[in-house]
Design an enzyme around this catalytic site. Structure first.
Site, PDB file in Angstrom:
ATOM      1  CG  ASP A   1      -5.165  -3.117  -2.183  1.00  0.00           C
ATOM      2  OD1 ASP A   1      -5.192  -2.503  -1.065  1.00  0.00           O
ATOM      3  OD2 ASP A   1      -5.625  -4.219  -2.419  1.00  0.00           O
TER       4      ASP A   1
ATOM      5  N   GLY B   1      -5.757   1.204  13.212  1.00  0.00           N
ATOM      6  CA  GLY B   1      -4.705   1.557  14.276  1.00  0.00           C
ATOM      7  C   GLY B   1      -3.876   0.058  14.376  1.00  0.00           C
ATOM      8  CG  ASN B   2      -6.106  -3.584  14.606  1.00  0.00           C
ATOM      9  OD1 ASN B   2      -5.849  -3.608  16.030  1.00  0.00           O
ATOM     10  ND2 ASN B   2      -7.367  -3.403  14.418  1.00  0.00           N
TER      11      ASN B   2
ATOM     12  CG  ASP C   1      -9.382   1.885   8.763  1.00  0.00           C
ATOM     13  OD1 ASP C   1     -10.058   2.908   9.227  1.00  0.00           O
ATOM     14  OD2 ASP C   1      -9.700   0.819   8.295  1.00  0.00           O
TER      15      ASP C   1
ATOM     16  CG  ASP D   1      -1.844   2.358   2.574  1.00  0.00           C
ATOM     17  OD1 ASP D   1      -1.871   1.991   4.024  1.00  0.00           O
ATOM     18  OD2 ASP D   1      -2.323   1.471   1.706  1.00  0.00           O
TER      19      ASP D   1
ATOM     20  N   GLY E   1       0.929  -1.223   0.098  1.00  0.00           N
ATOM     21  CA  GLY E   1      -0.020  -0.081  -0.129  1.00  0.00           C
ATOM     22  C   GLY E   1       0.785   1.210  -0.110  1.00  0.00           C
TER      23      GLY E   1
HETATM   24  P1  IMP Z   1      -5.559  -0.573  10.051  1.00  0.00           P
HETATM   25  O1  IMP Z   1      -4.811  -1.685  10.714  1.00  0.00           O
HETATM   26  O2  IMP Z   1      -7.008  -0.823  10.176  1.00  0.00           O
HETATM   27  O3  IMP Z   1      -5.434   0.647  10.700  1.00  0.00           O
HETATM   28  O4  IMP Z   1      -5.384  -0.519   8.597  1.00  0.00           O
HETATM   29  C1  IMP Z   1      -4.317  -0.055   7.747  1.00  0.00           C
HETATM   30  C2  IMP Z   1      -4.201  -0.870   6.637  1.00  0.00           C
HETATM   31  O5  IMP Z   1      -5.732  -1.089   6.041  1.00  0.00           O
HETATM   32  C3  IMP Z   1      -3.812  -0.116   5.573  1.00  0.00           C
HETATM   33  O6  IMP Z   1      -2.325  -0.336   5.533  1.00  0.00           O
HETATM   34  C4  IMP Z   1      -4.552  -0.433   4.245  1.00  0.00           C
HETATM   35  O7  IMP Z   1      -3.982  -1.281   3.563  1.00  0.00           O
HETATM   36  C5  IMP Z   1      -5.729  -0.756   4.620  1.00  0.00           C
HETATM   37  N1  IMP Z   1      -6.769   0.166   4.702  1.00  0.00           N
HETATM   38  C6  IMP Z   1      -7.495   0.677   5.677  1.00  0.00           C
HETATM   39  N2  IMP Z   1      -8.495   1.638   5.202  1.00  0.00           N
HETATM   40  C7  IMP Z   1      -8.496   1.414   3.727  1.00  0.00           C
HETATM   41  C8  IMP Z   1      -9.221   2.222   2.624  1.00  0.00           C
HETATM   42  O8  IMP Z   1      -9.968   3.049   2.904  1.00  0.00           O
HETATM   43  N3  IMP Z   1      -8.954   1.622   1.453  1.00  0.00           N
HETATM   44  C9  IMP Z   1      -7.858   0.933   1.149  1.00  0.00           C
HETATM   45  N4  IMP Z   1      -7.101   0.193   2.200  1.00  0.00           N
HETATM   46  C10 IMP Z   1      -7.425   0.601   3.287  1.00  0.00           C
HETATM   47 MG    MG Z   2      -1.758  -1.733   3.166  1.00  0.00          MG
END
Ligand code: IMP
Ligand code: MG
Length: 192
Positions: free
Chosen positions: A167, A113-114, A111, A108, A52
């Site tokens: 993506d 935070g995980n 979201d 990228d 990403g």
């Molecule tokens: P988290 O672990 O929920 O913070 O998400 C981070 C990862 O989720 C990022 O590296 C992205 O690959 C993916 N992600 C989160 N939101 C989106 C989105 O709106 N579009 C595409 N990928 C996302």
């Molecule tokens: Mg990603």
């Protein structure tokens, strides 16, 4: 010259463009300056979370004035859905030695935070002198673990976005802008 047919085809899958390509370029210049100032006189190791962050990282490092080394880390991700269903795992780690280094971890989007909290805690076990994080996009309202990035390109609302490296099922990464994917496209693309 007319647009390339493939590119207009992909753009037609977006409900809305939320960040134009020119705005990304402009913001990256500022981010590059902020980062350069914050690391002035020091060398940096930039670690990009692939796939990403590939495009963001490639453009961002060309706006950073301090010397830097680049490495990548691969984390298991979204499978074929628009929401995460399991804890992220590091599936391909870095090659550089981080002990005593100033590390900037780049993703990228922040979201839930995980992903960043998982990767940041794995990297801090390698005893860097400092560890900061930089994301292009921040969906602040979606956080499920307490985590904030040190450098943020844009705060965005809670919508599934694609383009500029982001993506849906590995598609749309090559779009030069960031846009909200049409929900019909999310359904019809569910193959990979
Ligand atoms: P988290 O672990 O929920 O913070 O998400 C981070 C990862 O989720 C990022 O590296 C992205 O690959 C993916 N992600 C989160 N939101 C989106 C989105 O709106 N579009 C595409 N990928 C996302
Ligand atoms: Mg990603």
């Amino acid at each position: 010259m007319p647009d390339q047919p493939q590119r207009s085809g992909l753009l037609a899958d977006l409900d809305e463009i939320i960040i134009e390509s020119a705005a990304i370029t402009q913001r990256l210049k500022q981010l590059g300056q902020e980062i350069s100032e914050s690391y002035r006189g020091r060398e940096l190791i930039v670690i990009s979370i692939i796939n990403g962050a590939i495009i963001f990282t490639a453009d961002l490092i060309r706006q950073i004035q301090v010397p830097l080394l680049l490495d990548c880390i691969r984390v298991s991700s979204y499978r074929n859905a628009t929401a995460p269903t399991q804890a992220p795992e590091i599936i391909d780690s870095i090659r550089l030695e981080l002990q005593g280094a100033n590390v900037l971890l780049v993703d990228d989007i922040l979201d839930t935070g995980n992903t960043l909290s998982r990767v940041a805690s794995a990297l801090s076990e390698m005893q860097p002198a400092s560890l900061k994080t930089c994301v292009l996009l921040d969906k602040k309202t979606r956080r499920s673990v307490a985590f904030e990035a040190d450098f943020v390109g844009f705060e965005i609302p809670d919508a599934f976005v694609v383009g500029y490296g982001l993506d849906f099922a590995e598609r749309y990464r090559q779009l030069p802008c960031i846009g909200v994917l049409n929900p019909d496209r999310q359904r019809s693309n569910q193959r990979a």
